[in-house]
Design a protein around this motif. Sequence first.
Motif, short mmCIF file in Angstrom:
data_model
loop_
_atom_site.label_atom_id
_atom_site.label_comp_id
_atom_site.label_asym_id
_atom_site.label_seq_id
_atom_site.Cartn_x
_atom_site.Cartn_y
_atom_site.Cartn_z
N ALA A 1 0.83 -1.20 0.00
CA ALA A 1 0.00 0.00 0.00
C ALA A 1 0.87 1.26 0.00
CB ALA A 1 -0.93 -0.01 1.21
N LEU B 1 -6.12 3.15 1.28
CA LEU B 1 -6.61 2.43 0.11
C LEU B 1 -7.97 1.81 0.35
CD1 LEU B 1 -3.37 0.59 -1.07
CD2 LEU B 1 -4.26 2.81 -1.80
N LYS B 2 -8.36 1.64 1.62
CA LYS B 2 -9.63 1.00 1.94
C LYS B 2 -10.70 1.99 2.37
CE LYS B 2 -7.29 -3.20 3.57
NZ LYS B 2 -7.07 -4.10 4.74
N THR B 3 -10.30 3.13 2.91
CA THR B 3 -11.25 4.09 3.47
C THR B 3 -11.18 5.40 2.70
OG1 THR B 3 -10.87 3.09 5.64
CG2 THR B 3 -11.99 5.21 5.59
N SER C 1 -2.41 1.04 4.49
CA SER C 1 -3.55 0.36 3.87
C SER C 1 -4.86 1.08 4.16
CB SER C 1 -3.63 -1.09 4.35
OG SER C 1 -3.77 -1.14 5.76
N HIS C 2 -4.90 1.90 5.22
CA HIS C 2 -6.13 2.62 5.55
C HIS C 2 -6.53 3.56 4.42
CE1 HIS C 2 -9.00 4.84 8.11
NE2 HIS C 2 -8.53 5.92 7.52
#
Length: 391
Positions: A180, A231-233, A228-229
């Motif tokens: 990420a 890319l997901k949120t 990664s936060h």
Amino acid sequence: MPAPVVTIVTFAGSVLVALVAVALVHRTVARIGRKSELFANLARHLHRPAQVVAALVALQLSLGVTASGEWRPTALHAVGIALILSGAWLLAALLVVLENATLSRVRIDVDDNRHARRVHTQVRLMRRVTVGVVSVVAVAAVLMTFPGARAAGASLLASAGVIGAIAALAAQSLLGNVFAGMQIAFSDALRLDDVLIVEEQWGRVEEITLTYVVVHLWDDRRLILPTSHFLKTPFENWTRTQSALLGTVELEVDWTVPVEEMRQELRHALESTDLWDGRVSVLQVTDALRSFVKLRALVSARDAPSLWDLRCVVREHLVTWLRANHPGALPQVRVRDMPKTTPRRPEVAEPHGDNRVFGESADGEERVQAFSGPTSTQEMQPVRVGVPSSP
């Protein structure tokens, strides 16, 4: 002269010669660095690792020429390990110098620094990657100097598939954050010094690593989130394409407010401050219901901090102007007194077909019977029980 003394003198002399040579090169590079920032960084970052490498090389050469005895292989092995580690140190320092030279050519202390912030983000992440790769290779090289480690390495390579699967499962979160971080660096979705709204917090990106991102919040707190936060949120990036922003100031006032005069006063307030960038000055009536009229002033500024201050200045100026020039336009709640009269008895309305559940139509009557049973007007037929009479 005894052999041990000769060996020690040889070792000391070779190391001293190596250190003197490094000192001369360092002085030359530092002198050139007075006119070149690249050479100044070379002299500053490579001096110590170069001294260690030169001393170890001289020591290894001396051991190969003068040393003898059972301790010689062990000493050569130890010096070789130290030389591998110091060489990795020297290579990592050289990479850092080259990356600093790249960053020094791209300035971020300018107005339009979007491209510069992108380059800084990518270079700093690549620095961490290269230093990590050099460290891993150096440790692997050290382990391969041991015969037992080489045999273990061959057996590990034979079962690399199983080990790789186990490692991937064990480090799934870590590897996800690393990938990420690489994706963030090269997708241009997030850069250093970007202004964000993340987790309902407003702040500026202070640091981006391969595993986490540090956001410097407006009140000097630090919000640390895994890479990664992002890319997901979903999150808001206020400076992805430019730093200029629009903002609103909303006021609820009375219906008697002079809108056109207030629009001119908004323009005057904006022109009297350097926070306004001169792009947008709009005042509109966005709602007019019940007791208030809602006005919305739309203004613009060059960046987020300036926009916040500009909104506060405009709000304070308009409130002060209304109180001083049009106090009747301030929010008011009107209460009207009803005349006192003798109460009258309410009239009972005649039943009407439209105020019943099913109405008075034929279909309505059918539904009434279906849901309520027969009406009271219907007569029930008697049922006779007994022997029927003869004809």
